[in-house]
Design a protein around this motif. Structure first.
Motif, mmCIF file in Angstrom:
data_model
loop_
_atom_site.group_PDB
_atom_site.id
_atom_site.type_symbol
_atom_site.label_atom_id
_atom_site.label_comp_id
_atom_site.label_asym_id
_atom_site.label_seq_id
_atom_site.Cartn_x
_atom_site.Cartn_y
_atom_site.Cartn_z
ATOM 1 N N LEU A 95 -24.914 -39.422 21.342
ATOM 2 C CA LEU A 95 -26.294 -39.426 21.863
ATOM 3 C C LEU A 95 -27.285 -39.553 20.710
ATOM 4 C CD1 LEU A 95 -26.376 -36.666 24.656
ATOM 5 C CD2 LEU A 95 -25.548 -39.005 24.792
ATOM 6 N N LYS A 98 -28.520 -45.876 27.546
ATOM 7 C CA LYS A 98 -27.755 -45.819 28.789
ATOM 8 C C LYS A 98 -26.523 -44.945 28.556
ATOM 9 C CE LYS A 98 -25.068 -48.736 31.814
ATOM 10 N NZ LYS A 98 -24.253 -49.926 31.774
ATOM 11 N N TRP A 99 -26.313 -43.981 29.445
ATOM 12 C CA TRP A 99 -25.160 -43.094 29.308
ATOM 13 C C TRP A 99 -23.873 -43.899 29.370
ATOM 14 C CZ3 TRP A 99 -20.737 -41.644 31.820
ATOM 15 C CH2 TRP A 99 -20.172 -40.434 31.432
ATOM 16 N N TRP A 125 -32.786 -37.427 23.967
ATOM 17 C CA TRP A 125 -32.083 -38.511 24.662
ATOM 18 C C TRP A 125 -32.778 -38.831 25.982
ATOM 19 C CZ3 TRP A 125 -29.495 -39.379 29.239
ATOM 20 C CH2 TRP A 125 -28.652 -40.494 29.270
ATOM 21 N N LYS A 126 -33.197 -37.772 26.676
ATOM 22 C CA LYS A 126 -33.833 -37.979 27.989
ATOM 23 C C LYS A 126 -35.127 -38.774 27.883
ATOM 24 C CE LYS A 126 -31.934 -34.172 30.703
ATOM 25 N NZ LYS A 126 -32.155 -32.807 31.216
ATOM 26 N N SER A 184 -34.118 -42.266 28.312
ATOM 27 C CA SER A 184 -33.028 -42.515 29.267
ATOM 28 C C SER A 184 -33.302 -43.661 30.239
ATOM 29 C CB SER A 184 -32.745 -41.250 30.075
ATOM 30 O OG SER A 184 -31.945 -41.596 31.189
ATOM 31 N N THR A 190 -30.777 -44.235 32.425
ATOM 32 C CA THR A 190 -29.839 -43.903 33.497
ATOM 33 C C THR A 190 -30.420 -42.914 34.512
ATOM 34 O OG1 THR A 190 -28.214 -44.045 31.698
ATOM 35 C CG2 THR A 190 -27.400 -43.295 33.826
#
Ligand code: BTN
Length: 242
Positions: free
Chosen positions: A77, A98-99, A189-190, A193, A195
């Motif tokens: 991440l 993207k996860w 990370w969010k 994001s 995703t």
């Protein structure tokens, strides 16, 4: 090249894979090194997929000596966010993560990350980063999914400068990792994001699941809310927006 953030650089013109060379170098208490190659003859991605690695791409592996390897998923991440921040700084483009391990621009993949480990008397995390920089086109089978900085901006870039910036960003976020401040990594990370909040299909080794991506948990798993309302933890796999 400058030595960014205390990392020692090992540069090669050609390697099979920077992750392979990192594996060879990771011994004798070596720590914080970066293996770089101009091209790779056997670049690989997750699930042993090929990572096409001709001249014009960025190929690097960050080698870290770690006490334990339980939390290395955070390093993936961190690498994704570091690349996203670097591209944003360089180009002002809208770049998303993207996860679990991709960086996207305009819904196309510009970067993939392959984190591997070596465990034994000493433990090492190897964070491999492949970023599409100067590629003008891609093989037919990925051309609708992959993109490069050159294709988007029609500009040329100094790959060493990009590596320096990624390393600087990585080193900043790595301090959270060293302090076990995983929440902060997830929060960073969010911010980028792609995703979360989307309806996705997750193709995993155990099956295919469709639902809304609502969160990633403290172990970096993706949490889906399935159509029947139940929550499903996705540990590995590929995600497709539906
Ligand atoms: C993926 O998207 O599946 C991960 C791709 C990772 C590619 C990079 S390029 C540098 C390093 N060396 C490799 O062989 N793979 C990683």
């Amino acid at each position: 090249m400058n030595k960014p953030s205390g990392f020692k650089i090992y540069y090669f013109k050609t390697l099979t894979s920077t992750n392979d060379e990192a594996k060879r170098l990771a011994k004798n208490s070596i720590d914080k090194i970066i293996v770089i190659a101009d091209k790779q003859t056997k670049g690989r991605g997750r699930f042993n997929r090929e990572w096409v690695s001709g001249l014009g791409g960025l190929y690097m592996t960050i080698v870290l000596k770690e006490k334990n390897l339980d939390d290395v998923r955070y390093l993936t991440l961190i690498a994704a966010v570091s690349v996203a921040k670097t591209i944003k700084k360089l180009t002002k483009l809208n770049v998303l993560v993207k996860w679990p391990n991709d960086v996207l621009i305009n819904d196309k993949k510009i970067c993939g990350i392959l984190t591997e480990t070596i465990s034994g008397k000493e433990n090492y995390a190897l964070v491999g980063i492949g970023l599409n920089v100067h590629q003008k086109n891609f093989n037919k089978n990925i051309s609708n999914k992959a993109v490069s900085l050159k294709i988007i901006t029609n500009k040329n870039y100094n790959i060493n400068k990009i590596i320096n910036e990624i390393t600087k960003q990585f080193n900043n976020l790595y301090q959270y990792y060293k302090n076990n401040n995983y929440k902060q990594i997830i929060n960073e990370w969010k911010k980028y994001s792609h995703t979360l909040g989307k309806k996705v299909k997750a193709k995993t080794l155990s099956g295919v699941y469709t639902g809304k991506a609502i969160d990633i948990d403290k172990d970096c798993n993706l949490i889906l809310k399935l159509n029947n309302g139940k929550l499903k933890k996705i540990v590995e796999g590929d995600i497709f927006v539906v």
